[in-house]
Design an enzyme around this catalytic site. Structure first.
Site, mmCIF file in Angstrom:
data_model
loop_
_atom_site.group_PDB
_atom_site.id
_atom_site.type_symbol
_atom_site.label_atom_id
_atom_site.label_comp_id
_atom_site.label_asym_id
_atom_site.label_seq_id
_atom_site.Cartn_x
_atom_site.Cartn_y
_atom_site.Cartn_z
ATOM 1 N N ALA A 179 0.984 -1.183 0.081
ATOM 2 C CA ALA A 179 0.075 -0.055 0.057
ATOM 3 C C ALA A 179 0.913 1.159 0.044
ATOM 4 O O ALA A 179 0.607 2.093 -0.596
ATOM 5 C CB ALA A 179 -1.102 0.169 1.092
ATOM 6 N N ASP A 180 1.984 1.090 0.810
ATOM 7 C CA ASP A 180 2.821 2.595 0.763
ATOM 8 C C ASP A 180 3.360 2.641 -0.772
ATOM 9 O O ASP A 180 3.320 3.745 -1.392
ATOM 10 C CB ASP A 180 4.006 2.233 1.592
ATOM 11 C CG ASP A 180 3.626 2.013 3.029
ATOM 12 O OD1 ASP A 180 2.915 2.813 3.466
ATOM 13 O OD2 ASP A 180 4.278 1.398 3.713
ATOM 14 N N TYR A 181 3.775 1.784 -1.433
ATOM 15 C CA TYR A 181 4.531 1.711 -2.874
ATOM 16 C C TYR A 181 3.354 2.184 -3.674
ATOM 17 O O TYR A 181 3.466 3.250 -4.557
ATOM 18 C CB TYR A 181 5.163 0.686 -3.376
ATOM 19 C CG TYR A 181 6.386 0.255 -2.604
ATOM 20 C CD1 TYR A 181 7.627 1.132 -2.932
ATOM 21 C CD2 TYR A 181 6.391 -0.751 -1.617
ATOM 22 C CE1 TYR A 181 8.788 0.787 -2.403
ATOM 23 C CE2 TYR A 181 7.643 -1.229 -1.101
ATOM 24 C CZ TYR A 181 8.878 -0.299 -1.225
ATOM 25 O OH TYR A 181 10.158 -0.451 -0.767
#
Length: 408
Positions: A179-181
């Site tokens: 989700a960060d990327y």
């Protein structure tokens, strides 16, 4: 794009002349800065004095005091230290904003406003400023103030619910930082669109992304299938909804192969590869709907065939019949793979602190303006003299005083 090119850094690449202030932590918003830095933007990483970004301690530690994650994902950036919570630190940040194009932040909604550094305040200093705001749940809604990380986003988005075997506990969907990327990728798109708008109108704007939203957006037909037919997808292991055979199968020598069979042409090719061409015209298996109705039978046929061959032989027969297939590669396999080598997906860099590092190559690959991996993640505060001295104009005595008082 830049407002005042006279004070810009000397860089190459299509984003040269764009200055980005990265005051975020971990991966999500900072990954936007990483991508922009690979294409020539000057990205100034602003960190808390003495401790720096928590990403420096997240992952496998090296003997230089920073993790491999930091050395990889803070690539091409300049590090300065600044305590934004102090009035003097906030004022120094405002001076930087006046000379910049983009701010990346991922504090809880309202934090920047509490420090007097919200978008409306910064826009009075620089009307063209673009601000990317990544938070757990976005800047609005009843959950906007709640904390969260990528794992929480995977849960809230619906992705983690789908990951795992039927009737078994949900598992981590590959990367704990997905989700960060993904949020960083969507953030980059938003920033570039906003910069284009600023170029045309002189007006900046905010980009608002909730971590969970970047995952929910890519879950194909999950939402319309539920809305239209009441279909709630459950865990399917390696299988894929509506399509079969489209899964992972074990080979005779204990390897695993991925087979993709998303249309009739691919099914016919796979049947030929298996030496079972008659299956392509068997009415039980003709058409995606029929194969889905006979999912267990189809998977059993393919699994039996896969178990009769070693991985090399299976891949060879699939290639001969143009049936899409790949071994499930480990990182050891990847380091030996000729396709990865040909595409330079693994790039070696000699870092003055950490020595030789092999890092994932930058993307996307452009024919005229390719990205560049210039340096690994920087030492904490290594650009303090350059940014606070040369750019903002603090002399040596002022810098020493700021450091002594832990403003920088």
């Amino acid at each position: 794009m830049p407002a005042s090119p006279g004070w810009r850094h000397e860089m190459s690449g299509p984003l040269a002349g764009i200055r980005v202030l990265d005051i975020a932590t971990f991966v999500a918003a900072p990954f936007c800065g990483t991508i922009m830095a690979e294409f020539g933007a000057e990205v100034i990483k602003i960190e808390q004095p003495g401790e720096g970004d928590s990403l420096r301690r997240f992952g496998t530690m090296t003997d230089v005091g920073d993790t491999l994650v930091w050395l990889s994902e803070a690539r091409n950036k300049k590090s300065v230290t600044l305590d934004l919570r102090t009035p003097e630190g906030a004022e120094m940040f405002r001076q930087l904003v006046a000379k910049s194009d983009v701010v990346l932040e991922n504090f809880r909604p309202g934090t920047m406003e509490k420090w007097g550094l919200g978008y409306e305040s910064l826009a009075k200093i620089n009307p063209r400023i673009v601000m990317l705001q990544v938070s757990a749940y976005g800047q609005t809604g009843p959950m906007k103030g709640k904390p969260g990380f990528a794992r929480i986003a995977h849960a809230f988005s619906g992705l983690a619910y789908l990951a795992g075997e039927p009737g078994r506990p949900p598992v981590v969907p590959g990367s704990t930082s997905l989700a960060d990327y993904m949020s960083g990728l969507f953030g980059t798109v938003g920033v570039l669109i906003a910069l284009r708008h600023a170029e045309l109108t002189g007006e900046g704007q905010t980009i608002d992304i909730g971590l969970y939203e970047s995952i929910f957006r890519v879950l194909d037909e999950l939402a319309p299938a539920y809305d239209k037919f009441g279909y709630q997808r459950e865990r399917m292991g390696p299988d894929t909804v509506n399509v079969v055979p489209h899964s992972h199968y074990e080979t005779r020598d204990g390897a695993w192969v991925a087979l993709a069979c998303s249309n009739e042409r691919m099914w016919e090719r796979l049947c030929k590869a298996m030496g079972r061409s008659e299956l392509a015209t068997d009415p039980r298996y003709t058409g995606a709907r029929q194969r889905d109705l006979h999912r267990a039978e189809v998977n059993a046929i393919v699994a039996d065939w896969a178990r009769s061959l070693d991985i090399a032989d299976l891949l060879a027969v699939c290639e001969a019949n143009e049936a899409p297939a790949s071994k499930l590669l480990s990182i050891a396999d990847i380091f030996e793979d000729p396709q990865y080598a040909a595409r330079e997906n693994l790039q070696t860099i000699d870092d003055p602190r950490a020595g030789r590092l092999v890092l994932p190559g930058p993307l996307p690959r452009l024919s005229r303006t390719p990205p560049e991996l210039r340096s690994a993640g920087p030492a904490l505060g290594s650009a303090n003299d350059e940014i606070w001295g040369d750019l903002i104009g603090k002399d040596a005595d002022a810098l020493a005083d700021l450091k002594q008082r832990r403003i920088i």
